[in-house]
Design an enzyme around this catalytic site. Structure first.
Site, PDB file in Angstrom:
ATOM      1  N   HIS A  69       0.685  -1.123   0.174  1.00 25.37           N
ATOM      2  CA  HIS A  69       0.103   0.030   0.099  1.00 25.37           C
ATOM      3  C   HIS A  69       1.010   1.179   0.016  1.00 25.37           C
ATOM      4  CE1 HIS A  69       1.355  -0.574   4.140  1.00 25.37           C
ATOM      5  NE2 HIS A  69       1.227   0.880   4.339  1.00 25.37           N
ATOM      6  N   THR A  71       0.672   4.636   2.064  1.00 29.00           N
ATOM      7  CA  THR A  71      -0.073   5.388   3.054  1.00 29.00           C
ATOM      8  C   THR A  71      -0.110   6.805   2.702  1.00 29.00           C
ATOM      9  OG1 THR A  71       1.171   4.075   4.797  1.00 29.00           O
ATOM     10  CG2 THR A  71       0.082   6.117   5.556  1.00 29.00           C
ATOM     11  N   HIS A 155       5.170   6.544  -0.906  1.00 28.63           N
ATOM     12  CA  HIS A 155       6.098   5.137  -1.259  1.00 28.63           C
ATOM     13  C   HIS A 155       5.246   4.012  -1.170  1.00 28.63           C
ATOM     14  CE1 HIS A 155       6.343   5.595   3.077  1.00 28.63           C
ATOM     15  NE2 HIS A 155       6.333   4.358   3.069  1.00 28.63           N
ATOM     16  N   THR A 157       6.206   0.355   0.830  1.00 27.06           N
ATOM     17  CA  THR A 157       7.160  -0.364   1.664  1.00 27.06           C
ATOM     18  C   THR A 157       7.113  -1.903   0.670  1.00 27.06           C
ATOM     19  OG1 THR A 157       7.195   0.894   3.554  1.00 27.06           O
ATOM     20  CG2 THR A 157       7.963  -1.212   3.737  1.00 27.06           C
TER      21      THR A 157
HETATM   22  O1  ACK Z   1       5.276   1.896   4.641  1.00 26.17           O
HETATM   23  P1  ACK Z   1       4.300   2.580   5.331  1.00 26.17           P
HETATM   24  O2  ACK Z   1       3.789   3.814   4.907  1.00 26.17           O
HETATM   25  O3  ACK Z   1       5.024   2.880   6.963  1.00 26.17           O
HETATM   26  O4  ACK Z   1       3.070   1.636   5.945  1.00 26.17           O
HETATM   27  C1  ACK Z   1       3.060   1.440   7.328  1.00 26.17           C
HETATM   28  C2  ACK Z   1       1.777   1.929   7.919  1.00 26.17           C
HETATM   29  O5  ACK Z   1       1.866   3.210   8.470  1.00 26.17           O
HETATM   30  C3  ACK Z   1       1.310   1.139   8.931  1.00 26.17           C
HETATM   31  O6  ACK Z   1       2.024   0.823   9.886  1.00 26.17           O
HETATM   32  C4  ACK Z   1       3.304   3.853   8.177  1.00 26.17           C
HETATM   33  N1  ACK Z   1       3.695   4.560   9.523  1.00 26.17           N
HETATM   34  C5  ACK Z   1       3.964   3.819  10.762  1.00 26.17           C
HETATM   35  N2  ACK Z   1       4.100   4.543  11.555  1.00 26.17           N
HETATM   36  C6  ACK Z   1       4.246   6.126  10.915  1.00 26.17           C
HETATM   37  C7  ACK Z   1       4.568   7.337  11.225  1.00 26.17           C
HETATM   38  N3  ACK Z   1       4.640   7.679  12.602  1.00 26.17           N
HETATM   39  N4  ACK Z   1       4.223   8.251  10.267  1.00 26.17           N
HETATM   40  C8  ACK Z   1       3.945   7.822   8.937  1.00 26.17           C
HETATM   41  N5  ACK Z   1       3.751   6.828   8.707  1.00 26.17           N
HETATM   42  C9  ACK Z   1       3.827   5.680   9.603  1.00 26.17           C
HETATM   43  C10 ACK Z   1       4.036   2.607   7.888  1.00 26.17           C
END
Ligand code: ACK
Length: 223
Positions: A69, A71, A155, A157
């Protein structure tokens, strides 16, 4: 009694359709397989292994995340700043369950993460919260991040090394983009998929010759 507030999700984002997930995983795994055989990569192997000479199998090195995904807003069930405001935006409510196509323009590999850079369209930018790019960025990096266009952190992951959280992908991506802007690119290698560049400390950036597109659905996610 007061009506119960609707619960906020862990995060909102664009989720790749299952068949797209498979396609992207295959294409990006092929890149990892090639990367760890390149001489340029082997020269910097100690940045991954801690020792020169030791080999690394990048396919094993990174663990796959559950759902691919991109975010848009990390809400942390309401604990994150601006979570409620985001969930209440008209554009967010209207976009839920809608299909959208994401465009991946680059792949990044660091000792911590494997990820895909997403280039957001103008319409997709409407779902990108203001200030989200700098969330959790180290103070020393803030000025360079503020100088990048909004949405630079977008992005997918694709994998994390042992003990690393997915949030690292966005942070490593921003660091790479800041270094590129300062003209700190090192070795460049031409590959089938595009141009690979090295940015010190085990950071690799592949600019794709052709963007990889993926069909997604905009949705919220709670564990
Ligand atoms: O790869 P991502 O964008 O990095 O997808 C996961 C998703 O949320 C669920 O954990 C992102 N994520 C986790 N903590 C944070 C944060 N503090 N700020 C922004 N994105 C986050 C994580």
């Amino acid at each position: 009694t007061k009506p119960k507030e609707p619960e906020l999700p862990l995060f909102f984002g664009w989720f790749l359709l299952p068949e797209e997930e498979e396609r992207i995983k295959c294409a990006t795994m092929d890149f990892l397989k090639t990367l760890d055989t390149l001489e340029a990569f082997k020269e910097h192997i100690s940045e991954f292994t801690g020792e020169a000479e030791k080999e690394v199998d990048l396919e094993q090195y990174f663990q796959n995340p559950l759902h691919l995904h991109c975010t848009t807003k990390f809400c942390d069930y309401g604990k994150a700043e601006g979570a409620k405001e985001y969930a209440e935006l008209q554009v967010v409510k209207e976009s839920l369950a809608k299909s959208d196509e994401l465009s991946v323009t680059a792949l990044i590999v660091t000792p911590r993460i494997f990820g895909a850079r997403v280039a957001l369209t103008e319409t997709q930018m409407k779902l990108w919260p203001e200030g989200e790019d700098k969330e959790g960025v180290a103070p020393a990096l803030l000025p360079s991040v503020e100088a990048l266009p909004m949405g630079s952190r977008a992005h997918v992951t694709l994998g994390c090394s042992a003990g690393v959280e997915a949030v690292q992908t966005g942070l490593d991506l921003l660091e790479i983009l800041a270094l590129q802007k300062e003209g700190k690119e090192g070795t460049q290698v031409e590959m089938d998929l595009g141009t690979l560049s090295y940015l010190s400390e085990g950071r690799w950036f592949l600019t794709l010759r052709e963007p990889i597109t993926a069909d997604t659905t905009f949705s919220s996610f709670s564990d």
